[in-house]
Design a protein around this motif. Sequence first.
Motif, PDB file in Angstrom:
ATOM      1  N   ILE A  48       0.856  -1.197   0.000  1.00  0.00           N
ATOM      2  CA  ILE A  48       0.000   0.000   0.000  1.00  0.00           C
ATOM      3  C   ILE A  48       0.886   1.238   0.000  1.00  0.00           C
ATOM      4  CG2 ILE A  48      -1.802   1.274   1.228  1.00  0.00           C
ATOM      5  CD1 ILE A  48      -2.816  -1.261   2.388  1.00  0.00           C
ATOM      6  N   VAL A  49       0.588   2.153  -0.921  1.00  0.00           N
ATOM      7  CA  VAL A  49       1.244   3.456  -0.908  1.00  0.00           C
ATOM      8  C   VAL A  49       0.192   4.446  -0.440  1.00  0.00           C
ATOM      9  CG1 VAL A  49       2.474   5.184  -2.256  1.00  0.00           C
ATOM     10  CG2 VAL A  49       2.698   2.775  -2.855  1.00  0.00           C
ATOM     11  N   TRP A  50       0.505   5.112   0.669  1.00  0.00           N
ATOM     12  CA  TRP A  50      -0.483   5.987   1.296  1.00  0.00           C
ATOM     13  C   TRP A  50      -0.345   7.417   0.792  1.00  0.00           C
ATOM     14  CZ3 TRP A  50      -3.458   3.503   5.157  1.00  0.00           C
ATOM     15  CH2 TRP A  50      -3.003   2.232   5.520  1.00  0.00           C
ATOM     16  N   GLN A  51      -1.439   8.158   0.979  1.00  0.00           N
ATOM     17  CA  GLN A  51      -1.427   9.569   0.591  1.00  0.00           C
ATOM     18  C   GLN A  51      -0.357  10.306   1.395  1.00  0.00           C
ATOM     19  OE1 GLN A  51      -4.519  12.993   1.378  1.00  0.00           O
ATOM     20  NE2 GLN A  51      -5.435  11.380   0.178  1.00  0.00           N
ATOM     21  N   ARG A  52      -0.399  10.117   2.712  1.00  0.00           N
ATOM     22  CA  ARG A  52       0.714  10.558   3.564  1.00  0.00           C
ATOM     23  C   ARG A  52       1.580   9.318   3.689  1.00  0.00           C
ATOM     24  NH1 ARG A  52      -0.855  10.979   8.615  1.00  0.00           N
ATOM     25  NH2 ARG A  52       1.171  11.758   9.242  1.00  0.00           N
ATOM     26  N   HIS A  53       2.841   9.446   3.376  1.00  0.00           N
ATOM     27  CA  HIS A  53       3.710   8.266   3.251  1.00  0.00           C
ATOM     28  C   HIS A  53       3.681   7.317   4.446  1.00  0.00           C
ATOM     29  CE1 HIS A  53       6.049  10.813   5.806  1.00  0.00           C
ATOM     30  NE2 HIS A  53       5.851  11.772   4.935  1.00  0.00           N
ATOM     31  N   ASN A  54       3.330   7.846   5.651  1.00  0.00           N
ATOM     32  CA  ASN A  54       3.235   6.999   6.855  1.00  0.00           C
ATOM     33  C   ASN A  54       4.534   6.275   7.196  1.00  0.00           C
ATOM     34  OD1 ASN A  54       0.672   7.711   7.493  1.00  0.00           O
ATOM     35  ND2 ASN A  54      -0.306   5.956   6.524  1.00  0.00           N
ATOM     36  N   LEU A  55       5.647   6.973   7.020  1.00  0.00           N
ATOM     37  CA  LEU A  55       6.931   6.399   7.428  1.00  0.00           C
ATOM     38  C   LEU A  55       7.114   6.621   8.927  1.00  0.00           C
ATOM     39  CD1 LEU A  55       9.083   7.746   4.478  1.00  0.00           C
ATOM     40  CD2 LEU A  55       8.376   5.376   4.829  1.00  0.00           C
ATOM     41  N   VAL A  56       7.995   5.817   9.528  1.00  0.00           N
ATOM     42  CA  VAL A  56       8.259   5.984  10.958  1.00  0.00           C
ATOM     43  C   VAL A  56       9.294   7.097  11.126  1.00  0.00           C
ATOM     44  CG1 VAL A  56       9.083   4.864  13.056  1.00  0.00           C
ATOM     45  CG2 VAL A  56       7.792   3.546  11.363  1.00  0.00           C
ATOM     46  N   PRO A  57       8.947   8.168  11.862  1.00  0.00           N
ATOM     47  CA  PRO A  57       9.877   9.287  11.986  1.00  0.00           C
ATOM     48  C   PRO A  57      11.082   8.931  12.845  1.00  0.00           C
ATOM     49  CG  PRO A  57       8.008   9.610  13.451  1.00  0.00           C
ATOM     50  CD  PRO A  57       7.736   8.345  12.670  1.00  0.00           C
ATOM     51  N   ARG A  58      12.092   9.796  12.813  1.00  0.00           N
ATOM     52  CA  ARG A  58      13.270   9.729  13.698  1.00  0.00           C
ATOM     53  C   ARG A  58      14.218   8.584  13.391  1.00  0.00           C
ATOM     54  NH1 ARG A  58      12.793  13.216  17.784  1.00  0.00           N
ATOM     55  NH2 ARG A  58      14.594  12.275  18.776  1.00  0.00           N
ATOM     56  N   GLN A  82      10.380  11.194   0.621  1.00  0.00           N
ATOM     57  CA  GLN A  82       9.707  10.345   1.616  1.00  0.00           C
ATOM     58  C   GLN A  82       8.731   9.379   0.920  1.00  0.00           C
ATOM     59  OE1 GLN A  82       8.108  12.484   4.981  1.00  0.00           O
ATOM     60  NE2 GLN A  82       9.957  13.674   5.243  1.00  0.00           N
ATOM     61  N   GLN A  83       8.028   9.890  -0.101  1.00  0.00           N
ATOM     62  CA  GLN A  83       7.095   9.006  -0.815  1.00  0.00           C
ATOM     63  C   GLN A  83       7.864   7.901  -1.537  1.00  0.00           C
ATOM     64  OE1 GLN A  83       4.315   7.765  -0.531  1.00  0.00           O
ATOM     65  NE2 GLN A  83       2.884   9.320  -1.268  1.00  0.00           N
ATOM     66  N   ARG A  84       9.066   8.232  -2.034  1.00  0.00           N
ATOM     67  CA  ARG A  84       9.888   7.201  -2.687  1.00  0.00           C
ATOM     68  C   ARG A  84      10.349   6.154  -1.672  1.00  0.00           C
ATOM     69  NH1 ARG A  84      13.041   8.885  -7.354  1.00  0.00           N
ATOM     70  NH2 ARG A  84      11.985  10.616  -8.332  1.00  0.00           N
ATOM     71  N   VAL A  85      10.704   6.607  -0.463  1.00  0.00           N
ATOM     72  CA  VAL A  85      11.107   5.646   0.580  1.00  0.00           C
ATOM     73  C   VAL A  85       9.923   4.726   0.889  1.00  0.00           C
ATOM     74  CG1 VAL A  85      11.844   5.377   2.983  1.00  0.00           C
ATOM     75  CG2 VAL A  85      12.848   7.180   1.584  1.00  0.00           C
ATOM     76  N   ALA A  86       8.725   5.305   0.933  1.00  0.00           N
ATOM     77  CA  ALA A  86       7.523   4.494   1.204  1.00  0.00           C
ATOM     78  C   ALA A  86       7.333   3.454   0.094  1.00  0.00           C
ATOM     79  CB  ALA A  86       6.298   5.389   1.315  1.00  0.00           C
TER      80      ALA A  86
END
Lengths: 267, 267
Positions: free
Chosen positions: A101-111, A170-174
């Motif tokens: 799933i690729v989300w609208q907000r990338h939803n990566l884990v920060p930090r 960030q979207q690419r990382v997702a």
Amino acid sequence: MNTPLAHAVEEAGVTALAPVLSVSGLAKSYDGRVILQSLTFALSERQSTALIGANGSGKSTLLKCLVRLTEPTAGRIDMLGQDVRALGPNELRRFRAQVGIVWQRHNLVPRISALSNVVHGVQARMSGPRSWFQALAPATVRAEAMSCLERVGLADRAMTRVDSLSGGQQQRVAIARMLMQRPAFILADEPDASLDPQTGEEVMALLLGLVRQDGLSLLMISHRLEHTLRFSDRILGLTQGRITLDQPTALANVTDLRRFFEHPETP
Amino acid sequence: MTAMPIPPPPRFRPLRLLNYLVLLLVLGLIISSLAATAPPLDKVWRGVMRLFSPSGLFTQMFPPDFSRIVPISWKLLETLQMAVAGCFLGLILAVPFAILATDRLSPHPVVRLGARAIIALFRTVPDLVWAIIFIIIVGLGPAAGVLAIMVDKIGFAGRFFAEAMEESDPGPQDAMRAIGASKLGMIVSAVFPACLPSFTATSLFALEKSVRGSAALGLVGAGGIGVELKVAFDLFNYDEALAIILMMLALVIAVEQGSGWIRRKLI
């Protein structure tokens, strides 16, 4: 070509491939408010399908229902050869592992680093501390994560904290995390929504590349008419929770499509 | 023609009868509490004067007696060790309690309620009472103090850890769930990194609180510098008692400054 379920059944004798996703009578209500009404459609493999519709038409709910992040109220979903609604908790986990799933907000884990975020994708098929962070991951997993980052052009930013990357990066990382899952099917919820036009286009091209080169199937919510026309093989249009458009992109009438983008509905 | 200026609104909203009643009730509570428990001013004044009389406590405290600085220092070190050990154990055990007490992460509402009740109980009972309970269980000495600090810290950190996890962005957690990650994998990979600043701040405050608390635990026989302080007061060695108080103060200030520095560096 993708076809509605009724046609797929009709053409079963001549169509070699079974649909990768078939939805029948899918409905969803929240507190008595109907969001999805008896949706029926089927998608074939290795196709990019755009899901369009105004705000509140039920697009995101449909995507979440397909992997049961939201439980449907009624209907049947067959995806990747499994009756999704009949899956128990462990089977559901294994099924979700096959759907990226690729989300609208990338939803990566920060930090944490981009590489650690990509390593998280391996949790689709591996559990335990060695899948939690890149520092603990086995060499093979780290190497695969690096190749996923390379695929999206970010191998040189592997150890950069994701929250210091740009929105497009960030979207690419997702997407790299999603690739790490080795998915068979991709669901994308407006992957270009928070990106500038140029970056949005690059991300969409990347997703279409996965369909064309890797043979994955893609169902994406699209909010830009030009992206819908350029990056999809087929278009499904939702209006107030019903499918009101289902046709190959090549046959789409731009004037017809505009109403899905220009007329927000009131709930 | 010039428009009439709009008059400013009244400075205060008119109070309703119920508001007046609540106000009167609060005032009545404050006045009756002061009348019942507050000491008469002349009595306070006479007491303060007695402290500074030739045989008074403060007069006998000065100058502080540091002749037993070596044994007192060892006890001070024991106090610090009790605080560190109790705080460490408490923080480690607070994590599972906090997870079970968090809405999104708890396996069942009943488990959540139970975990919250235990955390509230640990927090509500004063650490001196826990110390007395643990003295009965393990006998006099620092072990009882460590256990008392541990339980107190489960209550303190459990609540703040749970709040931090409750407030963390659900997006990355949903993404991990969608990947098919196990619950433990999702918590360690997505929740902990996001909560790290809050966890660090809470842990450092817990350490400061433990050092302050552990000094008092010795008064009931749970080891540490408090034992020395009690003996000094019992034997009327007020000058030595002042030396102990000053050394405790130095320790508390050092720990507070140190944790403040770490907080600034990490967060």
